[in-house]
Design a protein around this motif. Structure first.
Motif, PDB file in Angstrom:
ATOM      1  N   GLU A  53      77.318  45.487  53.422  1.00 14.89           N
ATOM      2  CA  GLU A  53      76.157  46.247  52.945  1.00 14.89           C
ATOM      3  C   GLU A  53      75.541  47.002  54.112  1.00 14.89           C
ATOM      4  OE1 GLU A  53      73.574  43.219  51.423  1.00 14.89           O
ATOM      5  OE2 GLU A  53      74.686  43.023  49.548  1.00 14.89           O
ATOM      6  N   VAL A  54      74.905  48.104  53.803  1.00 12.99           N
ATOM      7  CA  VAL A  54      74.174  48.852  54.824  1.00 12.99           C
ATOM      8  C   VAL A  54      72.739  48.331  54.860  1.00 12.99           C
ATOM      9  CG1 VAL A  54      75.620  50.920  54.670  1.00 12.99           C
ATOM     10  CG2 VAL A  54      73.618  50.704  53.196  1.00 12.99           C
ATOM     11  N   THR A  55      71.978  48.758  55.862  1.00 10.69           N
ATOM     12  CA  THR A  55      70.591  48.351  55.972  1.00 10.69           C
ATOM     13  C   THR A  55      69.865  48.670  54.674  1.00 10.69           C
ATOM     14  OG1 THR A  55      70.699  48.857  58.317  1.00 10.69           O
ATOM     15  CG2 THR A  55      68.505  48.586  57.383  1.00 10.69           C
ATOM     16  N   GLY A  56      69.103  47.716  54.174  1.00  9.12           N
ATOM     17  CA  GLY A  56      68.406  47.902  52.916  1.00  9.12           C
ATOM     18  C   GLY A  56      69.152  47.287  51.741  1.00  9.12           C
ATOM     19  N   GLY A  57      70.374  46.788  51.980  1.00 10.11           N
ATOM     20  CA  GLY A  57      71.099  46.070  50.942  1.00 10.11           C
ATOM     21  C   GLY A  57      72.022  46.901  50.072  1.00 10.11           C
ATOM     22  N   ALA A  58      72.121  48.205  50.333  1.00  9.67           N
ATOM     23  CA  ALA A  58      73.028  49.048  49.536  1.00  9.67           C
ATOM     24  C   ALA A  58      74.483  48.722  49.875  1.00  9.67           C
ATOM     25  CB  ALA A  58      72.740  50.525  49.791  1.00  9.67           C
ATOM     26  N   ASP A  59      75.348  48.929  48.906  1.00 12.56           N
ATOM     27  CA  ASP A  59      76.777  48.661  49.067  1.00 12.56           C
ATOM     28  C   ASP A  59      77.365  49.534  50.173  1.00 12.56           C
ATOM     29  OD1 ASP A  59      79.275  47.539  48.390  1.00 12.56           O
ATOM     30  OD2 ASP A  59      79.745  49.269  47.143  1.00 12.56           O
ATOM     31  N   ASN A  60      78.323  48.981  50.914  1.00 12.88           N
ATOM     32  CA  ASN A  60      79.012  49.703  51.978  1.00 12.88           C
ATOM     33  C   ASN A  60      80.519  49.667  51.678  1.00 12.88           C
ATOM     34  OD1 ASN A  60      79.970  50.835  54.325  1.00 12.88           O
ATOM     35  ND2 ASN A  60      79.289  49.189  55.669  1.00 12.88           N
ATOM     36  N   PRO A  61      81.018  50.598  50.840  1.00 13.92           N
ATOM     37  CA  PRO A  61      82.431  50.575  50.461  1.00 13.92           C
ATOM     38  C   PRO A  61      83.390  50.642  51.644  1.00 13.92           C
ATOM     39  CG  PRO A  61      81.208  52.108  49.075  1.00 13.92           C
ATOM     40  CD  PRO A  61      80.282  51.670  50.173  1.00 13.92           C
ATOM     41  N   ALA A  62      83.061  51.402  52.669  1.00 18.29           N
ATOM     42  CA  ALA A  62      83.946  51.510  53.840  1.00 18.29           C
ATOM     43  C   ALA A  62      84.011  50.180  54.583  1.00 18.29           C
ATOM     44  CB  ALA A  62      83.466  52.617  54.774  1.00 18.29           C
ATOM     45  N   GLY A  63      82.893  49.516  54.718  1.00 10.75           N
ATOM     46  CA  GLY A  63      82.861  48.213  55.372  1.00 10.75           C
ATOM     47  C   GLY A  63      83.606  47.162  54.565  1.00 10.75           C
ATOM     48  N   ARG A  64      83.397  47.170  53.259  1.00  8.31           N
ATOM     49  CA  ARG A  64      84.101  46.201  52.413  1.00  8.31           C
ATOM     50  C   ARG A  64      85.610  46.413  52.498  1.00  8.31           C
ATOM     51  NH1 ARG A  64      83.877  46.353  47.483  1.00  8.31           N
ATOM     52  NH2 ARG A  64      82.771  48.278  47.052  1.00  8.31           N
ATOM     53  N   ALA A  65      86.055  47.678  52.551  1.00  6.00           N
ATOM     54  CA  ALA A  65      87.493  47.969  52.654  1.00  6.00           C
ATOM     55  C   ALA A  65      88.083  47.393  53.940  1.00  6.00           C
ATOM     56  CB  ALA A  65      87.733  49.471  52.579  1.00  6.00           C
ATOM     57  N   LYS A  66      87.338  47.481  55.042  1.00  4.65           N
ATOM     58  CA  LYS A  66      87.820  46.919  56.317  1.00  4.65           C
ATOM     59  C   LYS A  66      87.933  45.402  56.248  1.00  4.65           C
ATOM     60  CE  LYS A  66      86.121  50.598  59.290  1.00  4.65           C
ATOM     61  NZ  LYS A  66      85.161  50.979  60.324  1.00  4.65           N
ATOM     62  N   ASN A  67      87.059  44.782  55.492  1.00  2.00           N
ATOM     63  CA  ASN A  67      87.054  43.315  55.395  1.00  2.00           C
ATOM     64  C   ASN A  67      88.182  42.779  54.528  1.00  2.00           C
ATOM     65  OD1 ASN A  67      84.832  43.111  57.075  1.00  2.00           O
ATOM     66  ND2 ASN A  67      83.404  43.335  55.379  1.00  2.00           N
ATOM     67  N   ARG A  68      88.682  43.596  53.613  1.00  2.00           N
ATOM     68  CA  ARG A  68      89.819  43.183  52.774  1.00  2.00           C
ATOM     69  C   ARG A  68      91.085  43.396  53.594  1.00  2.00           C
ATOM     70  NH1 ARG A  68      86.802  46.412  49.090  1.00  2.00           N
ATOM     71  NH2 ARG A  68      88.279  48.118  49.403  1.00  2.00           N
ATOM     72  N   ARG A  69      91.593  42.293  54.181  1.00  2.00           N
ATOM     73  CA  ARG A  69      92.724  42.420  55.093  1.00  2.00           C
ATOM     74  C   ARG A  69      93.483  41.113  55.183  1.00  2.00           C
ATOM     75  NH1 ARG A  69      88.300  40.774  57.605  1.00  2.00           N
ATOM     76  NH2 ARG A  69      88.413  39.540  59.507  1.00  2.00           N
ATOM     77  N   VAL A  70      94.683  41.220  55.717  1.00  2.00           N
ATOM     78  CA  VAL A  70      95.464  40.049  56.094  1.00  2.00           C
ATOM     79  C   VAL A  70      95.740  40.210  57.578  1.00  2.00           C
ATOM     80  CG1 VAL A  70      97.609  38.777  55.816  1.00  2.00           C
ATOM     81  CG2 VAL A  70      96.492  39.778  53.808  1.00  2.00           C
ATOM     82  N   GLU A  71      95.322  39.226  58.355  1.00  2.00           N
ATOM     83  CA  GLU A  71      95.563  39.241  59.794  1.00  2.00           C
ATOM     84  C   GLU A  71      96.835  38.459  60.096  1.00  2.00           C
ATOM     85  OE1 GLU A  71      91.072  39.401  61.652  1.00  2.00           O
ATOM     86  OE2 GLU A  71      91.979  37.449  61.302  1.00  2.00           O
ATOM     87  N   VAL A  72      97.672  39.057  60.924  1.00  2.00           N
ATOM     88  CA  VAL A  72      98.864  38.380  61.419  1.00  2.00           C
ATOM     89  C   VAL A  72      98.635  38.195  62.918  1.00  2.00           C
ATOM     90  CG1 VAL A  72     101.366  38.506  61.676  1.00  2.00           C
ATOM     91  CG2 VAL A  72     100.279  39.523  59.653  1.00  2.00           C
ATOM     92  N   VAL A  73      98.538  36.943  63.337  1.00  2.00           N
ATOM     93  CA  VAL A  73      98.210  36.638  64.726  1.00  2.00           C
ATOM     94  C   VAL A  73      99.479  36.178  65.450  1.00  2.00           C
ATOM     95  CG1 VAL A  73      96.730  35.334  66.289  1.00  2.00           C
ATOM     96  CG2 VAL A  73      95.909  35.921  63.988  1.00  2.00           C
ATOM     97  N   LEU A  74      99.881  36.998  66.423  1.00  2.00           N
ATOM     98  CA  LEU A  74     101.071  36.702  67.222  1.00  2.00           C
ATOM     99  C   LEU A  74     100.670  35.936  68.467  1.00  2.00           C
ATOM    100  CD1 LEU A  74     102.678  40.276  67.084  1.00  2.00           C
ATOM    101  CD2 LEU A  74     102.922  38.398  65.450  1.00  2.00           C
ATOM    102  N   PRO A  75     101.496  34.978  68.886  1.00  2.00           N
ATOM    103  CA  PRO A  75     101.153  34.215  70.089  1.00  2.00           C
ATOM    104  C   PRO A  75     101.232  35.088  71.342  1.00  2.00           C
ATOM    105  CG  PRO A  75     103.353  33.625  69.327  1.00  2.00           C
ATOM    106  CD  PRO A  75     102.776  34.577  68.308  1.00  2.00           C
ATOM    107  N   THR A  76     100.478  34.681  72.342  1.00  2.00           N
ATOM    108  CA  THR A  76     100.565  35.343  73.634  1.00  2.00           C
ATOM    109  C   THR A  76     101.498  34.550  74.523  1.00  2.00           C
ATOM    110  OG1 THR A  76      98.659  34.101  74.433  1.00  2.00           O
ATOM    111  CG2 THR A  76      98.220  36.284  73.520  1.00  2.00           C
ATOM    112  N   THR A  77     101.976  35.164  75.538  1.00  2.00           N
ATOM    113  CA  THR A  77     102.833  34.464  76.500  1.00  2.00           C
ATOM    114  C   THR A  77     101.967  33.488  77.284  1.00  2.00           C
ATOM    115  OG1 THR A  77     104.228  36.401  76.692  1.00  2.00           O
ATOM    116  CG2 THR A  77     104.409  34.770  78.446  1.00  2.00           C
ATOM    117  N   VAL A  78     102.405  32.282  77.391  1.00  2.00           N
ATOM    118  CA  VAL A  78     101.662  31.258  78.128  1.00  2.00           C
ATOM    119  C   VAL A  78     102.015  31.392  79.604  1.00  2.00           C
ATOM    120  CG1 VAL A  78     101.297  28.784  78.405  1.00  2.00           C
ATOM    121  CG2 VAL A  78     101.694  29.738  76.140  1.00  2.00           C
TER     122      VAL A  78
END
Length: 149
Positions: free
Chosen positions: A120-145
């Motif tokens: 949501e943006v300030t004031g509580g209005a919907d933030n479609p662009a922000g919501r789109a960024k939050n809908r995701r699948v993260e693939v986390v690759l290991p780092t070299t130890v």
């Protein structure tokens, strides 16, 4: 240590990749993988997943984390279930790919609890662009130890 991870990030083929202390994180937009409110892959999803699979093939040994996320629309329990189902679908797809399927995949869902943008943006209005960024699948690759010197 960072040289290997940075090389992966540089070779991301247009994917949204970020390097953190947790590992190299590939953010796959759920809107590019799934239809609204679904956990079945779309026809175009294979292109994005294929790019991510190539990075998995080049990544250091270790478990790959697949973490689903949703926006804040809907109730918490529903979003949790949807995020888990989407992460499982992505991990299952990786599990059928040559050069990737032998990796260990740790699958989880965070529902709406870990946004990367405001729903949501300030004031509580919907933030479609922000919501789109939050809908995701993260693939986390290991780092070299780093080995002790």
């Amino acid at each position: 240590m960072r040289a290997d991870v940075s090389a992966l990030a540089a070779d991301s083929s247009g994917l949204n990749v970020r390097v953190t202390d947790m590992g190299t994180i590939i953010d796959l937009a759920a809107d590019a993988l799934f239809d609204f409110d679904k956990s079945t892959l779309t026809a175009v999803a294979e292109t994005e997943l294929g790019k991510a699979a190539e990075l998995i093939r080049k990544s250091p040994p270790g478990a790959i984390q697949v973490i689903g996320h949703t926006d804040s629309k809907g109730d918490d329990a529903y979003n949790q279930k949807l995020s888990e189902a989407r992460a499982k679908t992505v991990a299952d797809w990786f599990g059928r790919q040559v050069g990737v399927r032998q990796r260990e995949f740790q699958v989880s869902g965070n529902g709406e609890t870990a946004p990367i943008a405001p729903n949501e943006v300030t004031g509580g209005a919907d933030n479609p662009a922000g919501r789109a960024k939050n809908r995701r699948v993260e693939v986390v690759l290991p780092t070299t130890v780093a080995l002790p010197g």
